[in-house]
Design a protein around this motif. Structure first.
Motif, PDB file in Angstrom:
ATOM      1  N   VAL A  93       0.922  -1.185   0.052  1.00  0.00           N
ATOM      2  CA  VAL A  93      -0.029   0.108   0.005  1.00  0.00           C
ATOM      3  C   VAL A  93       0.814   1.268  -0.022  1.00  0.00           C
ATOM      4  O   VAL A  93       0.682   2.161  -0.767  1.00  0.00           O
ATOM      5  CB  VAL A  93      -1.001  -0.076   1.237  1.00  0.00           C
ATOM      6  N   ILE A  94       2.013   1.367   0.724  1.00  0.00           N
ATOM      7  CA  ILE A  94       2.844   2.441   0.886  1.00  0.00           C
ATOM      8  C   ILE A  94       3.606   2.563  -0.473  1.00  0.00           C
ATOM      9  O   ILE A  94       3.592   3.413  -1.029  1.00  0.00           O
ATOM     10  CB  ILE A  94       3.920   2.340   1.872  1.00  0.00           C
ATOM     11  N   GLY A  95       3.866   1.494  -1.226  1.00  0.00           N
ATOM     12  CA  GLY A  95       4.797   1.514  -2.325  1.00  0.00           C
ATOM     13  C   GLY A  95       3.979   2.206  -3.343  1.00  0.00           C
ATOM     14  O   GLY A  95       4.299   2.816  -4.294  1.00  0.00           O
ATOM     15  N   PHE A  96       2.411   1.698  -3.627  1.00  0.00           N
ATOM     16  CA  PHE A  96       1.761   2.015  -4.503  1.00  0.00           C
ATOM     17  C   PHE A  96       1.385   3.550  -4.334  1.00  0.00           C
ATOM     18  O   PHE A  96       1.302   4.241  -5.471  1.00  0.00           O
ATOM     19  CB  PHE A  96       0.312   1.234  -4.474  1.00  0.00           C
ATOM     20  N   THR A  97       1.116   3.917  -3.023  1.00  0.00           N
ATOM     21  CA  THR A  97       0.943   5.313  -2.765  1.00  0.00           C
ATOM     22  C   THR A  97       1.900   6.315  -3.187  1.00  0.00           C
ATOM     23  O   THR A  97       1.599   7.379  -3.817  1.00  0.00           O
ATOM     24  CB  THR A  97       0.271   5.566  -1.256  1.00  0.00           C
ATOM     25  N   VAL A  98       3.214   5.786  -2.740  1.00  0.00           N
ATOM     26  CA  VAL A  98       4.410   6.611  -3.179  1.00  0.00           C
ATOM     27  C   VAL A  98       4.446   6.813  -4.662  1.00  0.00           C
ATOM     28  O   VAL A  98       4.914   7.671  -5.091  1.00  0.00           O
ATOM     29  CB  VAL A  98       5.511   6.168  -2.427  1.00  0.00           C
ATOM     30  N   PHE A  99       4.272   5.671  -5.340  1.00  0.00           N
ATOM     31  CA  PHE A  99       4.501   5.656  -6.734  1.00  0.00           C
ATOM     32  C   PHE A  99       3.546   6.815  -7.280  1.00  0.00           C
ATOM     33  O   PHE A  99       3.698   7.459  -8.120  1.00  0.00           O
ATOM     34  CB  PHE A  99       3.971   4.115  -7.255  1.00  0.00           C
ATOM     35  N   LEU A 100       2.084   6.714  -6.965  1.00  0.00           N
ATOM     36  CA  LEU A 100       1.220   7.591  -7.352  1.00  0.00           C
ATOM     37  C   LEU A 100       1.463   9.119  -7.000  1.00  0.00           C
ATOM     38  O   LEU A 100       1.467   9.834  -7.790  1.00  0.00           O
ATOM     39  CB  LEU A 100      -0.199   7.184  -6.893  1.00  0.00           C
ATOM     40  N   VAL A 101       2.213   9.362  -5.781  1.00  0.00           N
ATOM     41  CA  VAL A 101       2.435  10.631  -5.458  1.00  0.00           C
ATOM     42  C   VAL A 101       3.637  11.189  -6.397  1.00  0.00           C
ATOM     43  O   VAL A 101       3.450  12.280  -6.893  1.00  0.00           O
ATOM     44  CB  VAL A 101       2.766  10.869  -3.980  1.00  0.00           C
ATOM     45  N   VAL A 102       4.648  10.390  -6.448  1.00  0.00           N
ATOM     46  CA  VAL A 102       5.870  10.591  -7.398  1.00  0.00           C
ATOM     47  C   VAL A 102       5.359  10.890  -8.849  1.00  0.00           C
ATOM     48  O   VAL A 102       5.757  11.906  -9.515  1.00  0.00           O
ATOM     49  CB  VAL A 102       7.022   9.548  -7.204  1.00  0.00           C
TER      50      VAL A 102
END
Length: 149
Positions: A93-102
């Motif tokens: 979840v963190i990885g996907f969210t950080v991907f979307l933010v970046v």
């Protein structure tokens, strides 16, 4: 003395503040993701798996030994794979969210660096470089046309 000077330059450039803000936001972000996983994602997953609570899932290597009064003589030895599953879901979840933010930040940065896009204010350094490029192209065209004549 040199180390103090380097630290002062580091702090003044804003790197230290950026890092501090990143740590604070990261800690808050971690709490949000933790609640999201534990109270939003895990309950439906537990329901789908017939009310299995992943935090309690473990592979027991040695049972706990208790005496007649119920006091533990030898504690249980177990591999808590359920906690690993929960942490892996946190990570995804963190990885996907950080991907979307970046990805969103990169899209905004790309738009900001496009000097022809007038809907976004272009940073001055990018605008100056773009102007220099246009002037150089115009100058090259003029030189080529003068050389042909």
């Amino acid at each position: 003395m040199k180390l103090l000077k380097e630290f002062k330059e580091f702090a003044v450039k804003g790197n230290m503040m950026d890092m501090a803000i990143g740590v604070i936001i990261g800690a808050s972000f971690n709490k949000v993701i933790d609640v999201l996983v534990k109270f939003v994602l895990m309950p439906p997953l537990s329901l789908l798996t017939d009310d299995v609570n992943f935090d309690n899932k473990k592979l027991i290597l040695r049972e706990a030994i208790t005496d007649a009064s119920g006091a533990i003589i030898t504690s249980e030895v177990a591999i808590g794979y359920g906690a690993l599953i929960t942490v892996l879901i946190d990570f995804l979840v963190i990885g996907f969210t950080v991907f979307l933010v970046v990805k969103g930040m990169n899209r905004l940065r790309t738009r900001a660096h496009d000097s022809k896009d007038k809907t976004v204010t272009t940073p001055k350094d990018i605008q100056l470089l773009s102007d220099l490029k246009e002037l150089m192209e115009a100058q090259n065209k003029m030189l080529k046309s003068n050389m042909k004549n």
